[in-house]
Design a protein around this motif. Sequence first.
Motif, mmCIF file in Angstrom:
data_model
loop_
_atom_site.group_PDB
_atom_site.id
_atom_site.type_symbol
_atom_site.label_atom_id
_atom_site.label_comp_id
_atom_site.label_asym_id
_atom_site.label_seq_id
_atom_site.Cartn_x
_atom_site.Cartn_y
_atom_site.Cartn_z
ATOM 1 N N ILE A 139 0.841 -1.198 0.000
ATOM 2 C CA ILE A 139 0.000 0.000 0.000
ATOM 3 C C ILE A 139 0.875 1.246 0.000
ATOM 4 C CG2 ILE A 139 -1.625 1.326 1.416
ATOM 5 C CD1 ILE A 139 -2.800 -1.449 2.230
ATOM 6 N N LEU A 140 1.959 1.225 0.752
ATOM 7 C CA LEU A 140 2.886 2.352 0.770
ATOM 8 C C LEU A 140 3.486 2.579 -0.616
ATOM 9 C CD1 LEU A 140 4.372 4.526 2.412
ATOM 10 C CD2 LEU A 140 6.102 2.800 2.923
ATOM 11 N N ALA A 141 3.892 1.494 -1.273
ATOM 12 C CA ALA A 141 4.445 1.611 -2.628
ATOM 13 C C ALA A 141 3.395 2.166 -3.593
ATOM 14 C CB ALA A 141 4.953 0.255 -3.108
ATOM 15 N N LEU A 142 2.156 1.684 -3.467
ATOM 16 C CA LEU A 142 1.078 2.177 -4.325
ATOM 17 C C LEU A 142 0.810 3.654 -4.061
ATOM 18 C CD1 LEU A 142 -1.041 1.395 -6.438
ATOM 19 C CD2 LEU A 142 -2.554 0.760 -4.564
ATOM 20 N N PHE A 143 0.838 4.050 -2.792
ATOM 21 C CA PHE A 143 0.628 5.446 -2.429
ATOM 22 C C PHE A 143 1.734 6.324 -3.013
ATOM 23 C CE2 PHE A 143 1.252 9.042 0.462
ATOM 24 C CZ PHE A 143 0.002 9.645 0.354
ATOM 25 N N ILE A 144 2.983 5.881 -2.923
ATOM 26 C CA ILE A 144 4.107 6.646 -3.480
ATOM 27 C C ILE A 144 3.958 6.776 -4.994
ATOM 28 C CG2 ILE A 144 6.604 6.583 -3.901
ATOM 29 C CD1 ILE A 144 6.850 5.378 -1.044
ATOM 30 N N LEU A 145 3.585 5.678 -5.657
ATOM 31 C CA LEU A 145 3.372 5.722 -7.104
ATOM 32 C C LEU A 145 2.251 6.692 -7.457
ATOM 33 C CD1 LEU A 145 3.953 4.619 -9.964
ATOM 34 C CD2 LEU A 145 2.270 2.827 -9.478
ATOM 35 N N LEU A 146 1.156 6.639 -6.717
ATOM 36 C CA LEU A 146 0.032 7.535 -6.968
ATOM 37 C C LEU A 146 0.446 8.987 -6.750
ATOM 38 C CD1 LEU A 146 -2.957 7.872 -7.632
ATOM 39 C CD2 LEU A 146 -3.452 7.533 -5.215
ATOM 40 N N ALA A 147 1.210 9.270 -5.687
ATOM 41 C CA ALA A 147 1.677 10.629 -5.421
ATOM 42 C C ALA A 147 2.579 11.117 -6.555
ATOM 43 C CB ALA A 147 2.405 10.683 -4.084
ATOM 44 N N ILE A 149 2.552 10.099 -9.705
ATOM 45 C CA ILE A 149 1.712 10.331 -10.887
ATOM 46 C C ILE A 149 0.975 11.657 -10.755
ATOM 47 C CG2 ILE A 149 -0.360 9.525 -12.107
ATOM 48 C CD1 ILE A 149 0.638 6.653 -11.549
ATOM 49 N N LEU A 150 0.422 11.932 -9.575
ATOM 50 C CA LEU A 150 -0.283 13.202 -9.366
ATOM 51 C C LEU A 150 0.675 14.382 -9.479
ATOM 52 C CD1 LEU A 150 -2.733 12.235 -6.494
ATOM 53 C CD2 LEU A 150 -3.296 12.710 -8.886
ATOM 54 N N TRP A 151 1.907 14.244 -8.969
ATOM 55 C CA TRP A 151 2.916 15.298 -9.091
ATOM 56 C C TRP A 151 3.227 15.563 -10.558
ATOM 57 C CZ3 TRP A 151 5.040 18.841 -6.033
ATOM 58 C CH2 TRP A 151 6.157 19.513 -6.510
ATOM 59 N N GLN A 152 3.434 14.494 -11.333
ATOM 60 C CA GLN A 152 3.733 14.639 -12.755
ATOM 61 C C GLN A 152 2.570 15.307 -13.490
ATOM 62 O OE1 GLN A 152 6.696 14.029 -14.239
ATOM 63 N NE2 GLN A 152 7.430 13.562 -12.193
ATOM 64 N N LEU A 153 1.363 14.889 -13.162
ATOM 65 C CA LEU A 153 0.181 15.477 -13.782
ATOM 66 C C LEU A 153 0.058 16.953 -13.424
ATOM 67 C CD1 LEU A 153 -2.405 15.060 -15.453
ATOM 68 C CD2 LEU A 153 -3.557 14.443 -13.320
ATOM 69 N N GLY A 154 0.281 17.283 -12.157
ATOM 70 C CA GLY A 154 0.232 18.677 -11.726
ATOM 71 C C GLY A 154 1.290 19.520 -12.409
ATOM 72 N N SER A 155 2.499 18.979 -12.554
ATOM 73 C CA SER A 155 3.583 19.696 -13.246
ATOM 74 C C SER A 155 3.222 19.943 -14.702
ATOM 75 C CB SER A 155 4.883 18.898 -13.170
ATOM 76 O OG SER A 155 5.293 18.748 -11.851
ATOM 77 N N TRP A 156 2.668 18.949 -15.354
ATOM 78 C CA TRP A 156 2.278 19.085 -16.753
ATOM 79 C C TRP A 156 1.195 20.158 -16.907
ATOM 80 C CZ3 TRP A 156 -2.322 18.137 -19.414
ATOM 81 C CH2 TRP A 156 -2.208 18.170 -20.808
#
Length: 165
Positions: A139-147, A149-156
């Motif tokens: 779950i921690l790994a999934l949370f880090i991956l999700l964060a 992805i959201l960071w990349q999306l926000g940057s874009w």
Amino acid sequence: MTASGTHYTRTPQSEKLKWVNHMATLMDNQFRFPGTKFRFGLDPILGFLPVVGDMASFGMSAILIMTMARHGASGKLVALMLVNVALDAIIGSIPILGNLFDFAFKANERNVNMLRKHYEQGAYQGSGKGIFIGALLGILALFILLAWILWQLGSWIYIQLAGLF
């Protein structure tokens, strides 16, 4: 008889947990799409309310697990139930994809079915510490991956908006 149409033997535990079964049905199978056999409950509906709906669904699932733990669920079974609820909460919080996931996954129904199997067959014995630690790391790994992805999306999005001005 359960919402899915399966029969199970009535035991003292199943009588005590009638409320759990009713709430799981309400959250996962209370309603039916007209003209189909597909059922859904309040969980995917609440998922349409950002943050608040996901927290309400998670809270109800946690209460159901606590009730099942008080009525004889083993540590291993509780750990497996927590994995179901964590997946439902994490993936369910992703916009659009999470809403579709909530309609199909039905964590509460899965947990009640696992509890029923536990009572009928004596399955899921043990502490569940290994499962819990593994699930927590996953779950921690999934949370880090999700964060990420959201960071990349926000940057874009930021770059796209900055280019307009």
